[in-house]
Write an enzyme that holds these catalytic residues in place. Structure first.
Site, PDB file in Angstrom:
ATOM      1  N   ASP A  38      -2.559   0.392  -3.849  1.00 28.68           N
ATOM      2  CA  ASP A  38      -1.893  -0.034  -4.934  1.00 28.68           C
ATOM      3  C   ASP A  38      -0.404  -0.181  -4.539  1.00 28.68           C
ATOM      4  O   ASP A  38      -0.019   0.709  -3.603  1.00 28.68           O
ATOM      5  CB  ASP A  38      -2.207   0.577  -6.184  1.00 28.68           C
ATOM      6  CG  ASP A  38      -1.644  -0.205  -7.146  1.00 28.68           C
ATOM      7  OD1 ASP A  38      -1.488  -1.549  -7.367  1.00 28.68           O
ATOM      8  OD2 ASP A  38      -1.633   0.563  -8.466  1.00 28.68           O
ATOM      9  N   ASN A  40       1.582  -3.125  -3.527  1.00 29.08           N
ATOM     10  CA  ASN A  40       2.290  -3.959  -2.650  1.00 29.08           C
ATOM     11  C   ASN A  40       3.336  -4.810  -3.373  1.00 29.08           C
ATOM     12  O   ASN A  40       4.479  -5.112  -2.953  1.00 29.08           O
ATOM     13  CB  ASN A  40       1.141  -5.005  -2.196  1.00 29.08           C
ATOM     14  CG  ASN A  40       0.071  -4.173  -1.062  1.00 29.08           C
ATOM     15  OD1 ASN A  40       0.335  -3.305  -0.845  1.00 29.08           O
ATOM     16  ND2 ASN A  40      -1.003  -4.995  -0.854  1.00 29.08           N
ATOM     17  N   SER A  83     -10.325  -7.033  -6.210  1.00 22.97           N
ATOM     18  CA  SER A  83     -11.367  -6.867  -7.183  1.00 22.97           C
ATOM     19  C   SER A  83     -11.860  -8.007  -7.819  1.00 22.97           C
ATOM     20  O   SER A  83     -11.284  -8.951  -7.806  1.00 22.97           O
ATOM     21  CB  SER A  83     -10.693  -5.819  -8.146  1.00 22.97           C
ATOM     22  OG  SER A  83     -10.011  -6.523  -9.063  1.00 22.97           O
ATOM     23  N   THR A  84     -13.070  -7.768  -8.394  1.00 20.69           N
ATOM     24  CA  THR A  84     -13.578  -8.913  -9.396  1.00 20.69           C
ATOM     25  C   THR A  84     -12.521  -9.187 -10.353  1.00 20.69           C
ATOM     26  O   THR A  84     -12.740 -10.427 -10.851  1.00 20.69           O
ATOM     27  CB  THR A  84     -14.901  -8.388  -9.817  1.00 20.69           C
ATOM     28  OG1 THR A  84     -14.962  -7.137 -10.403  1.00 20.69           O
ATOM     29  CG2 THR A  84     -15.990  -8.401  -9.100  1.00 20.69           C
ATOM     30  N   ASN A  86      -9.438  -9.212  -9.753  1.00 18.97           N
ATOM     31  CA  ASN A  86      -8.009  -9.876  -9.420  1.00 18.97           C
ATOM     32  C   ASN A  86      -7.993 -11.232  -9.250  1.00 18.97           C
ATOM     33  O   ASN A  86      -7.017 -11.826  -9.067  1.00 18.97           O
ATOM     34  CB  ASN A  86      -7.679  -9.175  -7.581  1.00 18.97           C
ATOM     35  CG  ASN A  86      -7.411  -7.844  -7.855  1.00 18.97           C
ATOM     36  OD1 ASN A  86      -7.918  -7.215  -6.702  1.00 18.97           O
ATOM     37  ND2 ASN A  86      -6.725  -7.411  -8.593  1.00 18.97           N
ATOM     38  N   GLU A 225     -13.008  13.980  -5.034  1.00 14.54           N
ATOM     39  CA  GLU A 225     -11.692  14.796  -5.350  1.00 14.54           C
ATOM     40  C   GLU A 225     -10.466  13.641  -5.484  1.00 14.54           C
ATOM     41  O   GLU A 225     -11.007  12.539  -4.626  1.00 14.54           O
ATOM     42  CB  GLU A 225     -11.319  15.479  -4.127  1.00 14.54           C
ATOM     43  CG  GLU A 225     -12.250  16.819  -4.131  1.00 14.54           C
ATOM     44  CD  GLU A 225     -12.048  17.612  -5.163  1.00 14.54           C
ATOM     45  OE1 GLU A 225     -11.131  17.832  -5.666  1.00 14.54           O
ATOM     46  OE2 GLU A 225     -13.174  18.082  -5.603  1.00 14.54           O
TER      47      GLU A 225
HETATM   48  C1  FPP Z   1      -2.558  -3.955  -4.402  1.00 10.17           C
HETATM   49  O1  FPP Z   1      -1.193  -4.158  -4.599  1.00 10.17           O
HETATM   50  C2  FPP Z   1      -3.083  -4.410  -3.523  1.00 10.17           C
HETATM   51  C3  FPP Z   1      -4.138  -5.526  -3.436  1.00 10.17           C
HETATM   52  C4  FPP Z   1      -4.251  -6.459  -4.755  1.00 10.17           C
HETATM   53  C5  FPP Z   1      -5.005  -5.453  -2.353  1.00 10.17           C
HETATM   54  C6  FPP Z   1      -4.405  -6.369  -1.225  1.00 10.17           C
HETATM   55  C7  FPP Z   1      -4.333  -5.209  -0.256  1.00 10.17           C
HETATM   56  C8  FPP Z   1      -3.812  -5.631   1.235  1.00 10.17           C
HETATM   57  C9  FPP Z   1      -3.404  -6.927   1.225  1.00 10.17           C
HETATM   58  C10 FPP Z   1      -3.712  -4.735   1.941  1.00 10.17           C
HETATM   59  C11 FPP Z   1      -4.520  -5.244   3.368  1.00 10.17           C
HETATM   60  C12 FPP Z   1      -5.935  -5.415   3.088  1.00 10.17           C
HETATM   61  C13 FPP Z   1      -6.841  -5.905   3.877  1.00 10.17           C
HETATM   62  C14 FPP Z   1      -8.321  -5.841   3.684  1.00 10.17           C
HETATM   63  C15 FPP Z   1      -6.387  -6.737   5.090  1.00 10.17           C
HETATM   64  P1  FPP Z   1      -0.642  -4.760  -6.053  1.00 10.17           P
HETATM   65  O2  FPP Z   1      -0.593  -6.534  -5.859  1.00 10.17           O
HETATM   66  O3  FPP Z   1      -1.397  -4.730  -7.201  1.00 10.17           O
HETATM   67  O4  FPP Z   1       0.706  -4.225  -6.303  1.00 10.17           O
HETATM   68  P2  FPP Z   1       1.333  -3.803  -7.687  1.00 10.17           P
HETATM   69  O5  FPP Z   1       0.642  -3.036  -8.470  1.00 10.17           O
HETATM   70  O6  FPP Z   1       2.582  -3.506  -7.245  1.00 10.17           O
HETATM   71  O7  FPP Z   1       1.569  -5.447  -8.181  1.00 10.17           O
END
Ligand code: FPP
Length: 261
Positions: A38, A40, A83-84, A86, A225
């Site tokens: 989480d 990004n 996730s489903t 997202n 854990e």
């Molecule tokens: C959460 O950040 C991340 C995701 C929704 C998943 C995406 C993950 C990646 C791109 C990492 C690499 C994965 C692969 C399989 C290549 P967020 O957008 O929810 O962050 P926020 O909570 O700060 O908005």
């Protein structure tokens, strides 16, 4: 038991010489680590960048974390990629993520295979784009006989959805007369989950400060854990991962009983 089964079945190897791994008690590493990557978006916004830049940086972090798992010969690593829920995000972000997954897979297949990684997908993969689905199948088939880290990517995955799919499958078999209701036990139920054949999750890591499971591996993490950090996923370095693994090694696990394991 899983620990012994998994560890005994793999050849010695890994990057034992890396000083980062010096003080790790290898006998107390998790068998199945599951990560919620989480933060990004927050990482990017904090730098005045588009959220998508955070996802791109997140891919780099994942590559490094998978390398640690390979070096330490962790039996199983599962990451929550999509996730489903997202799909509720703006379609520009969803499209970007789907392209990023295609890009990641096509670029990483060779190296993962060389590293003896066994790739697998959890979730409703059949609902992904044809390009992503095809690539996922190609990658999984190619690595099917590998014996190293079981690397599972949860994509279009939801824990409740997975449990419902398993329940429907069992109900269908009972209705068809293939099973009796009393045949339904944990082993049978687990064989109908996407994680069939994988060990239970014993360690869940979530980055970026929130302390929730977000519909991730609800059945599998029953006795896991948890380790939370405020660090956003793109800043989650191998050193942070090692710190988490060491913390896991110090946990006392009783599984509802009285003896520590
Ligand atoms: C959460 O950040 C991340 C995701 C929704 C998943 C995406 C993950 C990646 C791109 C990492 C690499 C994965 C692969 C399989 C290549 P967020 O957008 O929810 O962050 P926020 O909570 O700060 O908005």
């Amino acid at each position: 038991m899983w620990n012994k089964l998994f560890r005994d079945s793999r050849p010695p190897g890994g990057d034992a010489g890396n000083p980062l791994y010096n003080d790790i008690d290898r006998s107390r590493l998790p068998v199945h680590t599951a990560i919620i990557m989480d933060g990004n978006g927050r990482w990017a916004e904090g730098r005045g960048l588009l959220r998508t830049a955070g996802h791109t940086a997140g891919v780099d972090a994942l590559k490094q974390i998978l390398k640690v798992a390979i070096d330490l010969e962790l039996p199983a690593l599962t990451v929550y990629a999509f996730s489903t829920e997202n799909w509720k995000r703006p379609h520009t972000e969803v499209d970007f993520l789907m392209r990023l997954f295609v890009d990641y897979l096509s670029k990483e297949i060779d190296e993962m295979d060389e590293d003896n990684v066994k790739l697998r997908f959890l979730g409703r993969v059949d609902e992904l784009s044809p390009a992503l689905k095809d690539l996922a199948k190609t990658a999984v088939d190619r690595m099917a006989d590998n014996t190293g880290v079981c690397f599972n990517v949860a994509m279009n995955y939801g824990g409740k959805d997975e449990i419902l799919r398993a329940t429907k499958e069992i109900a269908r078999r009972v209705q068809a007369g293939e099973l009796l209701p009393e045949d339904v036990d944990e082993t049978l139920f687990e064989s109908c989950l996407d994680t069939d054949g994988l060990p239970p999750v014993d360690f869940v890591i979530r980055t970026s400060g929130d302390m929730r499971l977000s519909n991730y591996l609800l059945w599998q993490a029953a006795y896991a854990e948890f380790w939370f950090t405020d660090t956003n996923w793109p800043d989650f370095t191998p050193a942070r991962f090692v710190e988490a693994l060491k913390a896991f090694g110090k946990r006392k696990r009783r599984f509802g009983g009285l003896k520590n394991k």
